[in-house]
Design an enzyme around this catalytic site. Structure first.
Site, PDB file in Angstrom:
ATOM      1  N   GLU A   1     -58.823  49.979  32.154  1.00 32.27           N
ATOM      2  CA  GLU A   1     -57.911  48.854  32.991  1.00 32.27           C
ATOM      3  C   GLU A   1     -57.737  47.794  32.097  1.00 32.27           C
ATOM      4  O   GLU A   1     -58.705  47.001  31.630  1.00 32.27           O
ATOM      5  CB  GLU A   1     -58.217  48.522  34.300  1.00 32.27           C
TER       6      GLU A   1
ATOM      7  N   ASP B   1     -58.128  40.703  23.262  1.00 34.02           N
ATOM      8  CA  ASP B   1     -56.580  41.120  23.407  1.00 34.02           C
ATOM      9  C   ASP B   1     -56.865  42.804  23.478  1.00 34.02           C
ATOM     10  O   ASP B   1     -57.376  43.150  22.544  1.00 34.02           O
ATOM     11  CB  ASP B   1     -56.079  40.492  22.128  1.00 34.02           C
TER      12      ASP B   1
ATOM     13  N   GLU C   1     -60.084  41.917  29.817  1.00 31.99           N
ATOM     14  CA  GLU C   1     -59.479  40.780  30.355  1.00 31.99           C
ATOM     15  C   GLU C   1     -59.641  39.756  29.263  1.00 31.99           C
ATOM     16  O   GLU C   1     -60.731  39.670  28.882  1.00 31.99           O
ATOM     17  CB  GLU C   1     -59.904  40.609  31.748  1.00 31.99           C
TER      18      GLU C   1
ATOM     19  N   ASP D   1     -49.402  40.767  32.444  1.00 37.09           N
ATOM     20  CA  ASP D   1     -49.341  39.480  32.155  1.00 37.09           C
ATOM     21  C   ASP D   1     -48.658  39.666  30.737  1.00 37.09           C
ATOM     22  O   ASP D   1     -48.828  40.463  30.024  1.00 37.09           O
ATOM     23  CB  ASP D   1     -50.644  38.865  32.061  1.00 37.09           C
TER      24      ASP D   1
ATOM     25  N   LYS E   1     -45.487  31.258  35.044  1.00 38.62           N
ATOM     26  CA  LYS E   1     -46.301  30.679  36.303  1.00 38.62           C
ATOM     27  C   LYS E   1     -45.874  29.219  36.520  1.00 38.62           C
ATOM     28  O   LYS E   1     -45.285  28.573  35.576  1.00 38.62           O
ATOM     29  CB  LYS E   1     -47.821  30.579  35.678  1.00 38.62           C
TER      30      LYS E   1
END
Length: 144
Positions: free
Chosen positions: A65, A117, A90, A140, A144
């Site tokens: 993920e 990354d 992440e 992403d 924002k």
């Protein structure tokens, strides 16, 4: 001229770092959980059997993920399917800390995390045909 030597070539990043500080629980989760569930980035292929502590004949489904945010859904999946191996990537350290806190609290053994990354991880660490599924639910960057 190659892309590496072209002064106008800019490497694509798979993320935008968000500002934010870690809560005490997130920092404790990161500090306590990283030695067990964290995988430091090196530009070399991952050995899934080693990082998940299994033998080479283990054929668990491997799920990657990318961009798990605060990690709630990834933790729930790992808890619901203990026979699968989950690797989360992440770059948002508070999210990694929250996930590691939750993994520790629930005693999950089938989830590992990288704080790097995703493009570089995919290019340098994931062997062809070593994953069964790649999940990207809320990519992403977004404004924002």
């Amino acid at each position: 001229m190659s892309q590496e030597t072209d002064p106008h070539h800019r490497r694509i990043r798979s993320f935008v770092l968000r500002a934010g500080r870690m809560t005490g629980a997130q920092q404790r989760g990161f500090d306590q959980g990283w030695p067990t569930w964290g995988i430091d980035y090196y530009a070399e292929l991952l050995d899934f059997d080693t990082i998940f502590g299994g033998s080479s004949d283990r054929k668990a489904e491997r799920v990657l993920e990318i961009g798990f945010g605060m990690g709630q859904s990834l933790v729930e999946m790992a808890a619901a399917f203990p026979d699968k191996q989950y690797l989360g990537i992440e770059v948002h350290r508070p999210g990694v800390g929250k996930l590691l806190h939750d993994v520790n609290e629930r005693g999950l053994e089938n989830l590992r995390v990288m704080c790097h990354d995703a493009v570089e991880v995919l290019e340098n660490c994931i062997a062809a045909h070593s994953l069964h599924r790649v999940q990207i639910y809320f990519p992403d960057p977004w404004h924002k």
